[in-house]
Structure formats: structure tokens, C-alpha cells
Scaffold this motif. Sequence first.
Motif, short mmCIF file in Angstrom:
data_model
loop_
_atom_site.label_atom_id
_atom_site.label_comp_id
_atom_site.label_asym_id
_atom_site.label_seq_id
_atom_site.Cartn_x
_atom_site.Cartn_y
_atom_site.Cartn_z
N SER A 249 5.20 -4.38 -42.16
CA SER A 249 4.14 -3.58 -41.56
C SER A 249 4.56 -2.12 -41.44
CB SER A 249 3.79 -4.14 -40.18
OG SER A 249 2.83 -3.33 -39.55
N SER A 250 5.80 -1.88 -41.06
CA SER A 250 6.26 -0.49 -40.94
C SER A 250 6.33 0.18 -42.31
CB SER A 250 7.61 -0.42 -40.22
OG SER A 250 8.66 -0.91 -41.02
N TYR A 251 6.72 -0.55 -43.36
CA TYR A 251 6.73 0.01 -44.71
C TYR A 251 5.30 0.33 -45.16
CZ TYR A 251 11.64 -1.34 -45.36
OH TYR A 251 12.99 -1.47 -45.25
N TYR A 252 4.37 -0.56 -44.84
CA TYR A 252 2.96 -0.33 -45.17
C TYR A 252 2.46 0.94 -44.48
CZ TYR A 252 -2.09 -0.69 -45.00
OH TYR A 252 -3.42 -0.40 -45.07
N GLN A 253 2.76 1.10 -43.20
CA GLN A 253 2.30 2.28 -42.46
C GLN A 253 2.90 3.56 -43.05
OE1 GLN A 253 -0.07 2.44 -40.19
NE2 GLN A 253 -0.36 0.25 -40.40
N LEU A 254 4.15 3.52 -43.46
CA LEU A 254 4.78 4.67 -44.08
C LEU A 254 4.09 5.01 -45.40
CD1 LEU A 254 6.98 6.83 -44.22
CD2 LEU A 254 8.48 5.11 -45.25
N SER A 255 3.83 4.00 -46.22
CA SER A 255 3.15 4.22 -47.50
C SER A 255 1.75 4.76 -47.29
CB SER A 255 3.06 2.90 -48.29
OG SER A 255 4.34 2.44 -48.59
N LEU A 256 1.04 4.23 -46.32
CA LEU A 256 -0.31 4.71 -46.01
C LEU A 256 -0.28 6.16 -45.56
CD1 LEU A 256 -3.29 3.99 -45.74
CD2 LEU A 256 -2.79 3.19 -43.41
N SER A 257 0.68 6.50 -44.73
CA SER A 257 0.82 7.87 -44.26
C SER A 257 1.10 8.83 -45.43
CB SER A 257 1.96 7.94 -43.24
OG SER A 257 2.24 9.26 -42.87
N GLN A 258 1.98 8.42 -46.33
CA GLN A 258 2.30 9.26 -47.48
C GLN A 258 1.08 9.40 -48.38
OE1 GLN A 258 5.73 7.21 -49.03
NE2 GLN A 258 7.14 8.39 -47.77
N ALA A 259 0.34 8.33 -48.60
CA ALA A 259 -0.86 8.38 -49.44
C ALA A 259 -1.92 9.29 -48.84
CB ALA A 259 -1.43 6.97 -49.64
N ASN A 260 -2.08 9.24 -47.52
CA ASN A 260 -3.05 10.11 -46.86
C ASN A 260 -2.69 11.57 -47.05
OD1 ASN A 260 -4.79 8.13 -45.90
ND2 ASN A 260 -3.63 7.85 -44.01
N ARG A 261 -1.40 11.88 -47.01
CA ARG A 261 -0.98 13.27 -47.22
C ARG A 261 -1.16 13.68 -48.67
NH1 ARG A 261 3.46 11.62 -44.14
NH2 ARG A 261 4.79 11.75 -45.96
N SER A 262 -0.95 12.76 -49.58
CA SER A 262 -1.04 13.08 -51.02
C SER A 262 -2.47 13.29 -51.48
CB SER A 262 -0.41 11.95 -51.85
OG SER A 262 0.97 11.86 -51.58
N PHE A 263 -3.40 12.57 -50.91
CA PHE A 263 -4.78 12.58 -51.41
C PHE A 263 -5.75 13.23 -50.45
CE2 PHE A 263 -2.67 8.97 -53.48
CZ PHE A 263 -2.80 9.38 -54.80
N ARG A 264 -5.35 14.30 -49.81
CA ARG A 264 -6.25 15.03 -48.92
C ARG A 264 -7.27 15.78 -49.71
NH1 ARG A 264 -3.03 17.34 -43.77
NH2 ARG A 264 -1.69 15.57 -43.56
#
Length: 60
Positions: free
Chosen positions: A45-60
Amino acid sequence: MNTSNDNVINESVISVKQEQILKRLSDADKDDVKEIAISQLDLLSSYYQLSLSQANRSFR
């Protein structure tokens, strides 16, 4: 809206959280299947949250 400082803080918190989960996992009795499974799910779950956070920053 998150600033770059917020993202650094969030990643630091996640890293600390992952360290705590790994510590709990390494301290778990090898026969305690429930504790091992819970720790693994928390880590995933923590890895998923990190990936989601990075994706949100990448695709703004």
C-alpha cells in the motif's frame, strides 16, 4: 494544491513509514502468518501511494 516542499515532506513520511513496516516485518515471528501478511499488505500500500504521488506530479 501541493507545493514541491509538500511533496518532499510526503516522500520523507512515506520513507519513514516504509522503514517502520519493514522493521515490523523483520521482527515478526516466522510462524505468525497474519502479522507477515499484514506487514506485506501495508508495504504494498505504501509503494502504491508513492507511485500514485509520483504519477500525479508527472501528469499535471
